[in-house]
Design a protein around this motif. Structure first.
Motif, mmCIF file in Angstrom:
data_model
loop_
_atom_site.group_PDB
_atom_site.id
_atom_site.type_symbol
_atom_site.label_atom_id
_atom_site.label_comp_id
_atom_site.label_asym_id
_atom_site.label_seq_id
_atom_site.Cartn_x
_atom_site.Cartn_y
_atom_site.Cartn_z
ATOM 1 N N GLU A 19 -23.449 27.203 -46.230
ATOM 2 C CA GLU A 19 -24.332 26.783 -47.329
ATOM 3 C C GLU A 19 -23.607 25.788 -48.230
ATOM 4 N N CYS A 45 -28.750 21.682 -55.134
ATOM 5 C CA CYS A 45 -29.448 22.953 -55.287
ATOM 6 C C CYS A 45 -30.586 23.063 -54.270
ATOM 7 N N GLU A 49 -30.970 25.818 -51.219
ATOM 8 C CA GLU A 49 -32.144 26.700 -51.072
ATOM 9 C C GLU A 49 -32.703 26.638 -49.652
ATOM 10 N N THR A 52 -30.243 28.219 -47.127
ATOM 11 C CA THR A 52 -30.222 29.683 -47.307
ATOM 12 C C THR A 52 -31.480 30.317 -46.721
ATOM 13 N N GLU A 107 -32.609 41.770 -54.955
ATOM 14 C CA GLU A 107 -31.493 40.854 -55.161
ATOM 15 C C GLU A 107 -31.867 39.402 -54.893
ATOM 16 N N ARG A 108 -33.084 39.158 -54.387
ATOM 17 C CA ARG A 108 -33.483 37.779 -54.137
ATOM 18 C C ARG A 108 -34.610 37.424 -55.117
ATOM 19 N N SER A 109 -34.491 36.257 -55.718
ATOM 20 C CA SER A 109 -35.369 35.932 -56.838
ATOM 21 C C SER A 109 -36.747 35.439 -56.413
ATOM 22 N N MET A 111 -37.368 32.383 -55.797
ATOM 23 C CA MET A 111 -37.528 31.095 -56.480
ATOM 24 C C MET A 111 -37.087 29.903 -55.631
ATOM 25 N N PHE A 119 -36.883 20.403 -58.373
ATOM 26 C CA PHE A 119 -35.709 19.528 -58.419
ATOM 27 C C PHE A 119 -35.865 18.273 -57.569
ATOM 28 N N ASP B 20 -18.761 28.401 -57.650
ATOM 29 C CA ASP B 20 -20.173 28.334 -57.277
ATOM 30 C C ASP B 20 -20.787 29.719 -57.026
ATOM 31 N N ASP B 22 -23.769 31.042 -54.791
ATOM 32 C CA ASP B 22 -24.851 30.853 -53.833
ATOM 33 C C ASP B 22 -25.012 32.165 -53.062
ATOM 34 N N HIS B 23 -25.850 32.152 -52.050
ATOM 35 C CA HIS B 23 -26.110 33.365 -51.281
ATOM 36 C C HIS B 23 -24.828 33.908 -50.670
ATOM 37 N N PHE B 54 -21.995 25.293 -60.220
ATOM 38 C CA PHE B 54 -23.169 25.228 -59.355
ATOM 39 C C PHE B 54 -23.755 26.615 -59.163
ATOM 40 N N MET B 55 -25.081 26.684 -59.236
ATOM 41 C CA MET B 55 -25.753 27.952 -58.962
ATOM 42 C C MET B 55 -27.131 27.649 -58.387
ATOM 43 N N ASP B 56 -27.533 28.372 -57.341
ATOM 44 C CA ASP B 56 -28.892 28.204 -56.833
ATOM 45 C C ASP B 56 -29.691 29.481 -57.100
ATOM 46 N N SER B 57 -30.828 29.649 -56.446
ATOM 47 C CA SER B 57 -31.682 30.786 -56.795
ATOM 48 C C SER B 57 -31.056 32.126 -56.401
ATOM 49 N N SER B 58 -30.044 32.104 -55.531
ATOM 50 C CA SER B 58 -29.311 33.343 -55.245
ATOM 51 C C SER B 58 -28.585 33.817 -56.502
ATOM 52 N N LEU B 60 -29.818 33.364 -59.512
ATOM 53 C CA LEU B 60 -30.876 34.000 -60.304
ATOM 54 C C LEU B 60 -31.057 35.443 -59.854
ATOM 55 N N GLY B 61 -31.048 35.644 -58.531
ATOM 56 C CA GLY B 61 -31.166 37.000 -57.975
ATOM 57 C C GLY B 61 -30.025 37.884 -58.439
ATOM 58 N N LEU B 64 -30.607 38.609 -62.233
ATOM 59 C CA LEU B 64 -31.731 39.532 -62.442
ATOM 60 C C LEU B 64 -31.411 40.942 -61.942
ATOM 61 N N LYS B 88 -30.486 24.595 -66.361
ATOM 62 C CA LYS B 88 -31.729 24.038 -65.820
ATOM 63 C C LYS B 88 -32.435 25.040 -64.901
ATOM 64 N N ILE B 89 -31.650 25.684 -64.043
ATOM 65 C CA ILE B 89 -32.254 26.645 -63.121
ATOM 66 C C ILE B 89 -32.590 27.965 -63.833
ATOM 67 N N LEU B 92 -35.887 27.376 -65.438
ATOM 68 C CA LEU B 92 -36.958 27.317 -64.440
ATOM 69 C C LEU B 92 -37.503 28.721 -64.168
ATOM 70 N N ALA B 93 -36.620 29.703 -64.194
ATOM 71 C CA ALA B 93 -37.021 31.085 -63.936
ATOM 72 C C ALA B 93 -37.372 31.839 -65.221
#
Lengths: 142, 105
Positions: A19, A45, A49, A52, A107-109, A111, A119, B20, B22-23, B54-58, B60-61, B64, B88-89, B92-93
């Motif tokens: 990733e 980003c 996504e 992933t 654990e998964r949003s 989104m 984006f 970072d 990520d997943h 860097f961060m993606d939606s993983s 956010l997971g 949360l 920014k992300i 978004l959530a």
């Protein structure tokens, strides 16, 4: 169709350590057309996504191949394709709805697609069940 | 390389994530964070994002999931110093509607 000014094709096995590699490779390629920091973060980003999704949902952690194609045009339009040959998506509209996830661990949003949509300028998702998913993302840089 | 560092002081657990999210990294980081939370039973968890570029939606997971766990344990949960990219992300959530973000310029 206009001719792309430059392109890159990348094939990676669907393992999660890739990733970071995928988004860094795309970012390095796009750096050739002097994106802003925000543009490059958005692209990283979105790629993260899509890749992933292929690993987690398309191949469900089994090994498969992910294709990433990137090209840019004279007018600084960047086109990114992420393709897998995994299980596909049954209902794309449902899958793309913000917060929707098939995951039950909490654990998964849900989104991922919302991030790609927000984006990038344009997002297109095509899928056939049991044949895979093709995500096409387009962003015109400033 | 360590992806997460912990400081526990006056019942406040500061969780500093390095690099970072990520997943790929989230799975490892999540297990570590949860084991420290269960071990220390803090009153407040401060998730320090100041070194996350860097961060993606993983991510956010991850946030949360820890937020929900904190709530279940009756523990307060705040984010600390996300950079502009991460913010920014988060927005978004709608994360800022759920939890406090501190150290914001």
């Amino acid at each position: 169709m206009r001719r792309a000014k430059n392109f890159m094709k990348l094939y990676l096995p669907s393992i999660s350590v890739n990733e970071g590699l995928a988004r860094s490779a795309v970012a390095s390629f796009v750096a050739q057309i002097n994106p802003t920091i925000e543009e490059i973060s958005d692209i990283k980003c979105a790629v993260s996504e899509a890749v992933t999704n292929s690993i987690v949902h398309g191949y469900k952690y089994k090994e498969g191949q992910i294709y990433i194609g990137v090209k840019y045009y004279e007018d600084k339009t960047v086109v990114i394709e992420v393709i897998d040959k995994g299980c596909g998506i049954e209902d794309i509209d449902v899958a793309m709805a913000p917060l929707f996830t098939t995951d039950t661990s909490g654990e998964r949003s849900g989104m991922g697609f919302a991030v790609m949509q927000t984006f990038m300028d344009k997002l297109e998702v095509k899928s056939r069940l049991n044949q895979g998913v093709r995500v096409t993302m387009i962003k015109k840089l400033g | 390389m360590e992806k997460v560092k912990f400081v526990f002081e006056n019942n406040v657990l500061t969780v500093k994530i390095l690099g970072d999210i990520d997943h790929h990294s989230a799975i490892h980081v999540r297990e570590k964070i949860d084991s420290v939370i269960f071990d220390k039973k803090p009153v407040l968890i401060l998730l320090d994002l100041s070194l996350v570029e860097f961060m993606d939606s993983s991510g956010l997971g991850l946030i949360l999931g820890r937020f929900t766990l904190a709530k279940d344990l009756g523990c307060d949960f705040k984010l600390y110093k996300p950079c502009a990219t991460v913010k920014k992300i988060l927005s978004l959530a709608g994360i800022e509607r759920l939890m406090k973000i501190e150290g914001d310029e």
